[in-house]
Motif scaffolding. Structure first.
Motif, PDB file in Angstrom:
ATOM      1  N   GLY A 171     -24.804  -1.243 -48.198  1.00 47.28           N
ATOM      2  CA  GLY A 171     -24.939  -1.777 -46.745  1.00 47.28           C
ATOM      3  C   GLY A 171     -23.760  -2.259 -46.217  1.00 47.28           C
ATOM      4  O   GLY A 171     -23.687  -2.356 -44.879  1.00 47.28           O
ATOM      5  N   PHE A 172     -22.673  -2.410 -46.735  1.00 46.37           N
ATOM      6  CA  PHE A 172     -21.315  -2.808 -46.417  1.00 46.37           C
ATOM      7  C   PHE A 172     -20.768  -1.806 -45.670  1.00 46.37           C
ATOM      8  O   PHE A 172     -20.891  -0.640 -45.970  1.00 46.37           O
ATOM      9  CB  PHE A 172     -20.526  -3.092 -47.287  1.00 46.37           C
ATOM     10  N   ARG A 173     -20.127  -1.999 -44.329  1.00 46.92           N
ATOM     11  CA  ARG A 173     -19.352  -1.042 -43.531  1.00 46.92           C
ATOM     12  C   ARG A 173     -17.961  -1.624 -43.267  1.00 46.92           C
ATOM     13  O   ARG A 173     -17.788  -2.792 -43.332  1.00 46.92           O
ATOM     14  CB  ARG A 173     -20.063  -0.678 -42.293  1.00 46.92           C
ATOM     15  N   PHE A 174     -17.134  -0.840 -43.331  1.00 51.62           N
ATOM     16  CA  PHE A 174     -15.432  -0.962 -43.393  1.00 51.62           C
ATOM     17  C   PHE A 174     -14.975  -0.189 -42.300  1.00 51.62           C
ATOM     18  O   PHE A 174     -15.169   0.975 -41.829  1.00 51.62           O
ATOM     19  CB  PHE A 174     -14.726  -0.612 -44.900  1.00 51.62           C
ATOM     20  N   GLY A 175     -14.019  -0.724 -41.561  1.00 50.62           N
ATOM     21  CA  GLY A 175     -13.190  -0.027 -40.529  1.00 50.62           C
ATOM     22  C   GLY A 175     -12.757  -1.126 -39.545  1.00 50.62           C
ATOM     23  O   GLY A 175     -12.513  -2.119 -39.879  1.00 50.62           O
ATOM     24  N   ALA A 176     -12.414  -0.391 -38.470  1.00 45.96           N
ATOM     25  CA  ALA A 176     -11.742  -1.337 -37.286  1.00 45.96           C
ATOM     26  C   ALA A 176     -12.750  -2.515 -36.869  1.00 45.96           C
ATOM     27  O   ALA A 176     -14.180  -2.465 -36.890  1.00 45.96           O
ATOM     28  CB  ALA A 176     -11.536  -0.493 -35.952  1.00 45.96           C
ATOM     29  N   ALA A 177     -12.140  -3.717 -36.717  1.00 48.11           N
ATOM     30  CA  ALA A 177     -12.792  -4.787 -36.045  1.00 48.11           C
ATOM     31  C   ALA A 177     -13.708  -4.557 -35.121  1.00 48.11           C
ATOM     32  O   ALA A 177     -13.354  -3.761 -34.066  1.00 48.11           O
ATOM     33  CB  ALA A 177     -11.759  -5.681 -36.218  1.00 48.11           C
ATOM     34  N   PRO A 178     -14.696  -5.239 -34.898  1.00 47.59           N
ATOM     35  CA  PRO A 178     -15.429  -5.050 -33.544  1.00 47.59           C
ATOM     36  C   PRO A 178     -14.840  -5.701 -32.579  1.00 47.59           C
ATOM     37  O   PRO A 178     -13.860  -6.647 -32.557  1.00 47.59           O
ATOM     38  CB  PRO A 178     -16.851  -5.738 -34.143  1.00 47.59           C
ATOM     39  N   ALA A 179     -15.052  -5.563 -31.352  1.00 47.92           N
ATOM     40  CA  ALA A 179     -14.676  -6.143 -30.041  1.00 47.92           C
ATOM     41  C   ALA A 179     -15.143  -7.544 -30.063  1.00 47.92           C
ATOM     42  O   ALA A 179     -16.108  -8.079 -30.483  1.00 47.92           O
ATOM     43  CB  ALA A 179     -15.086  -5.624 -28.916  1.00 47.92           C
ATOM     44  N   GLY A 180     -14.266  -8.252 -29.514  1.00 51.78           N
ATOM     45  CA  GLY A 180     -14.642  -9.779 -29.264  1.00 51.78           C
ATOM     46  C   GLY A 180     -14.289 -10.564 -30.353  1.00 51.78           C
ATOM     47  O   GLY A 180     -13.212 -10.426 -30.841  1.00 51.78           O
ATOM     48  N   GLY A 181     -15.232 -11.470 -30.984  1.00 48.51           N
ATOM     49  CA  GLY A 181     -14.861 -12.577 -31.852  1.00 48.51           C
ATOM     50  C   GLY A 181     -13.804 -13.470 -31.198  1.00 48.51           C
ATOM     51  O   GLY A 181     -13.384 -13.564 -30.222  1.00 48.51           O
ATOM     52  N   ARG A 182     -13.571 -14.855 -32.103  1.00 45.44           N
ATOM     53  CA  ARG A 182     -12.483 -15.776 -31.593  1.00 45.44           C
ATOM     54  C   ARG A 182     -11.537 -16.071 -32.657  1.00 45.44           C
ATOM     55  O   ARG A 182     -12.071 -15.897 -34.028  1.00 45.44           O
ATOM     56  CB  ARG A 182     -13.652 -16.950 -31.247  1.00 45.44           C
ATOM     57  N   GLN A 183     -10.670 -16.489 -32.421  1.00 47.74           N
ATOM     58  CA  GLN A 183      -9.425 -16.621 -33.289  1.00 47.74           C
ATOM     59  C   GLN A 183     -10.047 -18.275 -33.980  1.00 47.74           C
ATOM     60  O   GLN A 183     -10.384 -18.943 -33.685  1.00 47.74           O
ATOM     61  CB  GLN A 183      -8.163 -17.390 -32.473  1.00 47.74           C
ATOM     62  N   GLU A 184      -9.496 -17.863 -35.239  1.00 47.29           N
ATOM     63  CA  GLU A 184     -10.127 -18.745 -36.418  1.00 47.29           C
ATOM     64  C   GLU A 184      -9.268 -18.770 -37.611  1.00 47.29           C
ATOM     65  O   GLU A 184      -9.686 -17.866 -38.317  1.00 47.29           O
ATOM     66  CB  GLU A 184     -11.599 -18.900 -36.626  1.00 47.29           C
ATOM     67  N   THR A 185      -8.212 -19.558 -37.781  1.00 47.73           N
ATOM     68  CA  THR A 185      -7.433 -19.218 -38.805  1.00 47.73           C
ATOM     69  C   THR A 185      -7.659 -20.297 -40.081  1.00 47.73           C
ATOM     70  O   THR A 185      -7.201 -20.064 -41.129  1.00 47.73           O
ATOM     71  CB  THR A 185      -5.885 -19.407 -38.393  1.00 47.73           C
ATOM     72  N   GLU A 186      -8.638 -21.204 -40.022  1.00 47.39           N
ATOM     73  CA  GLU A 186      -9.190 -22.081 -40.974  1.00 47.39           C
ATOM     74  C   GLU A 186     -10.471 -22.046 -40.781  1.00 47.39           C
ATOM     75  O   GLU A 186     -11.111 -22.187 -39.624  1.00 47.39           O
ATOM     76  CB  GLU A 186      -8.527 -23.332 -40.812  1.00 47.39           C
ATOM     77  N   HIS A 187     -11.360 -22.083 -41.960  1.00 43.83           N
ATOM     78  CA  HIS A 187     -12.885 -22.224 -41.991  1.00 43.83           C
ATOM     79  C   HIS A 187     -13.132 -22.834 -43.411  1.00 43.83           C
ATOM     80  O   HIS A 187     -12.652 -22.515 -44.071  1.00 43.83           O
ATOM     81  CB  HIS A 187     -13.456 -20.995 -41.834  1.00 43.83           C
ATOM     82  N   THR A 188     -14.030 -24.021 -43.168  1.00 46.23           N
ATOM     83  CA  THR A 188     -14.438 -24.756 -44.390  1.00 46.23           C
ATOM     84  C   THR A 188     -16.068 -24.579 -44.690  1.00 46.23           C
ATOM     85  O   THR A 188     -16.681 -24.426 -43.696  1.00 46.23           O
ATOM     86  CB  THR A 188     -14.291 -26.046 -44.124  1.00 46.23           C
ATOM     87  N   VAL A 189     -16.475 -24.117 -45.792  1.00 42.57           N
ATOM     88  CA  VAL A 189     -17.849 -23.882 -46.173  1.00 42.57           C
ATOM     89  C   VAL A 189     -17.999 -25.117 -47.294  1.00 42.57           C
ATOM     90  O   VAL A 189     -17.597 -25.283 -48.084  1.00 42.57           O
ATOM     91  CB  VAL A 189     -18.118 -22.509 -46.712  1.00 42.57           C
ATOM     92  N   ARG A 190     -19.228 -25.689 -46.875  1.00 47.22           N
ATOM     93  CA  ARG A 190     -19.778 -27.106 -47.668  1.00 47.22           C
ATOM     94  C   ARG A 190     -20.999 -26.837 -48.497  1.00 47.22           C
ATOM     95  O   ARG A 190     -21.846 -26.077 -47.738  1.00 47.22           O
ATOM     96  CB  ARG A 190     -19.663 -28.185 -46.941  1.00 47.22           C
TER      97      ARG A 190
END
Length: 306
Positions: A171-190
């Motif tokens: 199910g994974f797909r690879f290639g160019a990033a989609p349009a949009g998104g938001r800048q996020e250079t740090e992310h925490t998962v708890r």
């Protein structure tokens, strides 16, 4: 046997471009050129005394699952390449059976399970190969204390599962990033008793991984890093099983649908995930329903409670 991976470039279209240099097709797990190889899943210890890990950088996919006491373990999925050794290896859980169904009939390396879970693993569509069935594929590292000192020789393990399924589309797909998104250079998962921090490195073009506030490293490859990080919100419920101390083992449901967050290229993208059944793959789409491409390379999937 599995080979190392080479770099590739994006066509800009968001789609795979077919055979890569040297005639090799892209891995369905990483999007990078790779010879087709059998799928090996390995349950990796992830508490403090188990770190640093060995061989984890060779994994195509790293799933992070919640276990007893709010701690986590990593289910590393390999096919494109195999390290000489990998670990530390720990015990399997019921959640692994549902999660691994999308890989056909993979080999599963683990240190053991409680006796009540053995019939479930035996009946599952996988080759369950603990140390008792492949003593030549496991060894203890005398420089570490038990139970955090069991390691795997992956190539030997696959010799005990000669008919393990080869890597195929999940199910994974690879290639160019989609349009949009938001800048996020740090992310925490708890998780209840564990924390992962991902920091975007423009120089490496990867997300650097930290575990419980400390930079994650491997003994054989330096800093742990991912090309794509997926925070997949799932149902986590109590299972029928308990560990040796009586703590209930959580069950992570990976069949169904829900919200996700995809981190790639220093940006965050809202997404949805869907998996129709245990034998089906998992798709990730944009809010508008278009396939959400991952960046090529190692993928980390953080299975977190809704």
């Amino acid at each position: 046997m599995a080979l190392g991976l080479a770099g590739c470039t994006d066509s800009g279209s968001g789609e795979e471009t077919g055979p890569k240099p040297g005639g090799r097709a892209a891995s369905p797990f990483t999007g990078l050129p790779a010879e087709s190889g059998p799928v090996l899943a390995v349950k990796i210890d992830n508490v403090g005394p188990a770190r640093p890990h060995t061989g984890l950088g060779a994994a195509d996919i790293c799933y992070v699952e919640q276990v007893e006491g709010g701690q986590t373990r990593i289910l590393a999925v390999l096919s494109s390449r195999l390290p000489p050794k990998l670990g530390p290896v720990r015990s399997a859980r019921e959640s692994d059976v549902e999660l691994l169904g999308q890989f056909g009939r993979p080999a599963l390396a683990y240190s053991g399970v409680q006796s009540r879970l053995t019939p479930l693993l035996t009946a599952a569509p996988l080759y369950a190969v603990p140390p008792g069935q492949a003593s030549d594929a496991y060894f203890r590292d005398g420089s570490r204390s038990a139970p955090h000192n069991l390691y795997l020789r992956p190539e030997r393990l696959l010799g005990h599962a000669p008919e393990a399924s080869e890597a195929a589309d999940i199910g994974f797909r690879f290639g160019a990033a989609p349009a949009g998104g938001r800048q996020e250079t740090e992310h925490t998962v708890r998780y209840p008793a564990s924390r992962f921090d991902f920091t975007w490195s423009p120089a490496d073009k990867k997300w650097l991984v930290a575990m419980d506030g400390a930079a994650a490293r491997t003994t054989d490859g330096g800093r742990t890093a991912a090309s794509t990080v997926v925070v997949q919100q799932v149902n986590v419920r109590d299972s029928e099983f308990r560990d040796r101390w009586g703590s209930v083992s959580p069950f992570t449901e990976t069949v169904g649908s829900g919200q996700a967050l995809v981190l790639r290229d220093g940006k965050a993208y809202d997404a949805r995930w869907s998996r129709d059944g245990e034998r089906g793959g998992t798709t990730f789409t944009t809010p508008s329903g278009e396939p959400l491409n991952f960046a090529r390379g190692q993928v980390w999937i953080m299975l977190t409670a809704r």
